[in-house]
Scaffold this active site. Sequence first.
Site, PDB file in Angstrom:
ATOM      1  N   ASP A 119       0.855  -1.183   0.000  1.00  0.00           N
ATOM      2  CA  ASP A 119       0.000   0.000   0.000  1.00  0.00           C
ATOM      3  C   ASP A 119       0.894   1.236   0.000  1.00  0.00           C
ATOM      4  OD1 ASP A 119      -2.127   1.731   0.257  1.00  0.00           O
ATOM      5  OD2 ASP A 119      -2.313   1.439   2.429  1.00  0.00           O
TER       6      ASP A 119
ATOM      7  N   ASP B 237      -3.138   2.190  -5.888  1.00  0.00           N
ATOM      8  CA  ASP B 237      -1.909   2.143  -5.074  1.00  0.00           C
ATOM      9  C   ASP B 237      -1.885   1.010  -4.064  1.00  0.00           C
ATOM     10  OD1 ASP B 237      -3.853   3.288  -3.270  1.00  0.00           O
ATOM     11  OD2 ASP B 237      -2.155   3.951  -2.057  1.00  0.00           O
ATOM     12  N   GLU B 238      -2.704   0.015  -4.286  1.00  0.00           N
ATOM     13  CA  GLU B 238      -2.798  -1.033  -3.272  1.00  0.00           C
ATOM     14  C   GLU B 238      -3.059  -2.373  -3.938  1.00  0.00           C
ATOM     15  OE1 GLU B 238      -6.002  -0.194  -0.563  1.00  0.00           O
ATOM     16  OE2 GLU B 238      -5.861  -2.180   0.364  1.00  0.00           O
TER      17      GLU B 238
END
Length: 406
Positions: A9, A104-105
């Site tokens: 993350d 983003d994860e």
Amino acid sequence: MGQLIIHVDMDAFYASVEIRDNPALRGKPLIIGSLPGERGVVATCSYEARKYGVHSAMNIKEAFRLCPNGIYMHPNFDKYKAVSQQLNAIWDSYATASQKISLDEAYLDVGEQAGNWEGACRIARLIKKRTLEEVGLTCSVGVAYSKTAAKMASEEKKPDGYFEIPTPDDFVRLIIDRDVSVLYTVGAQTAKKLHAVGINTVRDIRQRQEDVVKMLGKHGQWLAQVAFGIDDRKVVPYRPQDAKSIGREVTFQKDVSNYQLLKDVLLLLSFCVEHRAQHVGLSGKGVMLKLTYSDMKSISRSRTIAFSTNSAVSIYREAVQMIDMVVWKSARLVGVGIYNLSDKEEGQTILKDLFEDGDQQETERKLLLDALQARYGLDFAGHLTQIYQWDTLHKTVEYMRKHFRE
Ligand SMILES: [Mg+2]
């Protein structure tokens, strides 16, 4: 048997990208999202802004009150998407399966590449190193035996974090005396419900499983398992951007030239999309609008929004803003939909819980339905479940078209 899973993350992703590209922003409270004076929320903010109490999902008005000297910027999603592609390339090089949750994860199943626990930890550290060297950003990484544990491990030492949870016992030891909100599917509303009946910690969930299940149904069953460290879910290869959209449209029997009527139909369609999306457990990071004019010319508009949604109110809100920006002519067809879908179970319920003030949504929903009832004399709230059916929807829309009074 335990799996070898990494959850990665990025730290304050949108803000970190902006700071990377403009070092003058470094060390300053940077808030990405709506601008002060606009309606909306904070998407991401820098850690300096967090010191003022600003956080993701906070109403922008409140953020400005807390941090009037902050730097406020709209998100630049094209840029974040490009960075996301770079990140995906790094992640995918270590994983048999990677499940992207957002830009983003991601969850990575590294079992094959790693071979054993030590190998998984080595890969996790490599991912951190490469992300910093090749992309210029920090991330937080969790290594664990399950998805839930990996996700919580990545939270544990954020930002620039690294944490390992090798076994269910380690997981339970870590969280048993923490507040229920440590479990990532427990949002603010759910936590409130549990606290109200004295279920405060994970230990309480373990001891009062029946109460939790009674109160929260399926979600309660899930929590009762997780409280014991049980989570066998696999990393399902998934890229949200590949998923299709969920949309509804209607063609009018006779063209519609009234703008208010068109917006009312958009609202009904938004309810249909909400119903469908919630049914399949998906929500969308984009909302699209489609219009066909009387002369058969079609236009479509779409926009990416800060948070995944499947709420009719949010979908309608976006659709109306888009329709406000197009040339208004008599229409024969209107449609609305969401796209950039992602799996609700992987955090989107939670997002909704966090980002949408539940009460405010409810109020707005009620106001909108009441206004419809006043205009057409139909109990829309009472008939919503039927409106989801294709022919009832069309009949209702025809009824509205005939009974609309200027
Ligand atoms: Mg992040």
